[in-house]
Design an enzyme around this catalytic site. Structure first.
Site, PDB file in Angstrom:
ATOM      1  N   SER A 108      12.892  58.370  79.859  1.00  0.00           N
ATOM      2  CA  SER A 108      13.346  59.762  79.823  1.00  0.00           C
ATOM      3  C   SER A 108      14.422  59.977  80.879  1.00  0.00           C
ATOM      4  O   SER A 108      14.395  59.359  81.951  1.00  0.00           O
ATOM      5  CB  SER A 108      12.169  60.701  80.088  1.00  0.00           C
ATOM      6  OG  SER A 108      12.599  62.021  80.321  1.00  0.00           O
ATOM      7  N   SER A 109      15.357  60.882  80.583  1.00  0.00           N
ATOM      8  CA  SER A 109      16.407  61.180  81.563  1.00  0.00           C
ATOM      9  C   SER A 109      15.836  61.818  82.826  1.00  0.00           C
ATOM     10  O   SER A 109      16.496  61.809  83.873  1.00  0.00           O
ATOM     11  CB  SER A 109      17.462  62.100  80.947  1.00  0.00           C
ATOM     12  OG  SER A 109      16.881  63.320  80.525  1.00  0.00           O
ATOM     13  N   CYS A 110      14.621  62.366  82.763  1.00  0.00           N
ATOM     14  CA  CYS A 110      14.023  62.973  83.958  1.00  0.00           C
ATOM     15  C   CYS A 110      13.621  61.918  84.985  1.00  0.00           C
ATOM     16  O   CYS A 110      13.253  62.256  86.114  1.00  0.00           O
ATOM     17  CB  CYS A 110      12.829  63.843  83.597  1.00  0.00           C
ATOM     18  SG  CYS A 110      11.360  62.947  83.052  1.00  0.00           S
ATOM     19  N   TYR A 137       5.534  63.196  84.876  1.00  0.00           N
ATOM     20  CA  TYR A 137       6.015  62.511  83.670  1.00  0.00           C
ATOM     21  C   TYR A 137       7.053  61.459  84.037  1.00  0.00           C
ATOM     22  O   TYR A 137       7.020  60.330  83.515  1.00  0.00           O
ATOM     23  CB  TYR A 137       6.605  63.521  82.695  1.00  0.00           C
ATOM     24  CG  TYR A 137       7.066  62.914  81.401  1.00  0.00           C
ATOM     25  CD1 TYR A 137       6.147  62.437  80.472  1.00  0.00           C
ATOM     26  CD2 TYR A 137       8.424  62.814  81.092  1.00  0.00           C
ATOM     27  CE1 TYR A 137       6.563  61.875  79.275  1.00  0.00           C
ATOM     28  CE2 TYR A 137       8.849  62.258  79.892  1.00  0.00           C
ATOM     29  CZ  TYR A 137       7.916  61.792  78.990  1.00  0.00           C
ATOM     30  OH  TYR A 137       8.336  61.224  77.801  1.00  0.00           O
ATOM     31  N   LYS A 141       6.877  57.356  83.248  1.00  0.00           N
ATOM     32  CA  LYS A 141       7.864  56.647  82.443  1.00  0.00           C
ATOM     33  C   LYS A 141       8.591  55.578  83.248  1.00  0.00           C
ATOM     34  O   LYS A 141       8.945  54.521  82.715  1.00  0.00           O
ATOM     35  CB  LYS A 141       8.863  57.628  81.840  1.00  0.00           C
ATOM     36  CG  LYS A 141       8.260  58.694  80.954  1.00  0.00           C
ATOM     37  CD  LYS A 141       7.312  58.137  79.901  1.00  0.00           C
ATOM     38  CE  LYS A 141       8.003  57.343  78.829  1.00  0.00           C
ATOM     39  NZ  LYS A 141       7.062  56.878  77.772  1.00  0.00           N
ATOM     40  N   HIS A 181       9.824  71.351  74.408  1.00  0.00           N
ATOM     41  CA  HIS A 181      11.032  71.244  75.214  1.00  0.00           C
ATOM     42  C   HIS A 181      11.966  72.413  74.900  1.00  0.00           C
ATOM     43  O   HIS A 181      11.745  73.183  73.963  1.00  0.00           O
ATOM     44  CB  HIS A 181      11.728  69.910  74.964  1.00  0.00           C
ATOM     45  CG  HIS A 181      11.036  68.751  75.586  1.00  0.00           C
ATOM     46  ND1 HIS A 181      10.364  67.803  74.851  1.00  0.00           N
ATOM     47  CD2 HIS A 181      10.886  68.392  76.881  1.00  0.00           C
ATOM     48  CE1 HIS A 181       9.835  66.898  75.675  1.00  0.00           C
ATOM     49  NE2 HIS A 181      10.147  67.233  76.909  1.00  0.00           N
TER      50      HIS A 181
END
Length: 318
Positions: A108-110, A137, A141, A181
């Site tokens: 994920s980009s987070c 999260y 990931k 989201h």
């Protein structure tokens, strides 16, 4: 992959998983292994090992996991960590044990630092702390990504491929205003505001943060390419984005236009914005031969059309 290869799609009912199923079937792959959560709990190692032993999948797309927006991340951080860590550990261990030829895991980009040079290149991972509102999260990931790389390093292979898509959207998304989201949640809220004739709609934050969105069908296209081509020389992980981002305010205006909502948009600046910007540098994958094919506005229309067609059922289930 051969058209007869056995392919396990974990999370086949979700946004990315269902897109993978559509793409594979459209391309002629017929030996798809699909299991509902009630049939296979991926957080249980014995259940996962039993499934892999019985079915011997040759390829795996790991699209299952606990996901959600800021509210969900802030309310259930332990659940996010426990579920995602368990699923990734169990599936990767089984994939290694039973000789899976290739596995794709979605990051994920987070995972990137909150304050990160834009666009965010893969080399920037672990150079700073991720955005606090999605930290649990992000950590889960990052662990899954590093486990893929660890297996590849320890066993001298490139079987496990971690990809980092930016904010995905499309059919089968989660449209719950609380747990979904931003894009899918806004579609639901604007649709309801239009249906009820609301004069205004109040959204979180300032509307200034910028986000990059990619249609799930484009993600499926990229993953099918990665499964079919020699990736031994591809540096991992790889970002998966369009190269175009929008402010949340711009996103809201575009969704309002697609939905046909003409009321006022009010911003509650007492609520958090999240990370200021999350634009991926997808040069690595673009150079490998993949480029997005679905433009943002047509993807929005496609997603809203799907939501309208399924709205009654979705609202009954939420």
């Amino acid at each position: 992959m051969e058209l007869t290869s056995s392919i396990y799609i974990a999370g086949h009912k979700g946004l990315i998983g269902s897109a993978m199923v559509r793409r594979l079937r459209q391309t002629g792959y017929g030996n798809l292994l699909l299991a509902h959560h009630a049939e296979l709990d991926l957080t249980k190692p014995d259940a996962v090992n039993g499934f892999f032993a019985r079915h011997q999948p040759e390829y795996v797309i790991l699209a299952a996991g606990r996901v959600g927006g800021i509210v969900e991340n802030q309310t259930f951080p332990a659940d996010f960590l426990n579920a995602n860590l368990a699923i990734q550990l169990n599936v990767l261990q089984a994939a290694h044990r039973f000789g899976v030829q290739k596995l794709i895991l979605f990051g994920s980009s987070c995972m990137y630092p909150r304050e990160c040079p834009q666009p965010m290149a893969e080399c920037m991972l672990l150079t700073g702390k991720p955005e606090p509102t999605s930290l649990a999260y992000a950590i889960s990931k990052l662990a899954g990504l590093q486990l893929c790389l660890a297996y590849n390093q320890q066993y001298g292979e490139a079987r496990f491929i971690p990809v980092i898509p930016n904010s995905a959207f499309g059919p089968n998304d989660n449209f719950d205003p609380t747990s979904g989201h931003v894009l899918s949640s806004l579609i639901r809220r604007f649709h309801e505001a239009k249906r009820t004739g609301a004069n205004s709609i109040t959204l979180w934050g300032t509307g200034a943060p910028r986000r990059e969105f990619i249609h799930a069908d484009d993600i499926a296209h990229a993953c099918l390419m990665l499964l079919n081509r020699d990736t031994s020389r591809l540096s991992l992980p790889v970002n998966l984005g369009t190269g175009q981002d929008y402010t949340i305010s711009e996103l809201a205006q575009r969704i309002a236009m697609v939905v046909g909502y003409e009321g006022e948009i009010v911003w509650d600046t007492n609520k958090p914005d999240g990370a200021p910007r999350k634009l991926l540098d997808s040069t690595r994958l673009h150079d490998f031969g993949w480029h997005p094919t679905i433009d943002f506005d047509s993807g929005l229309r496609n997603t809203y059309q799907w939501y309208v067609e399924h709205a009654a059922l979705l609202e009954a289930c939420l």
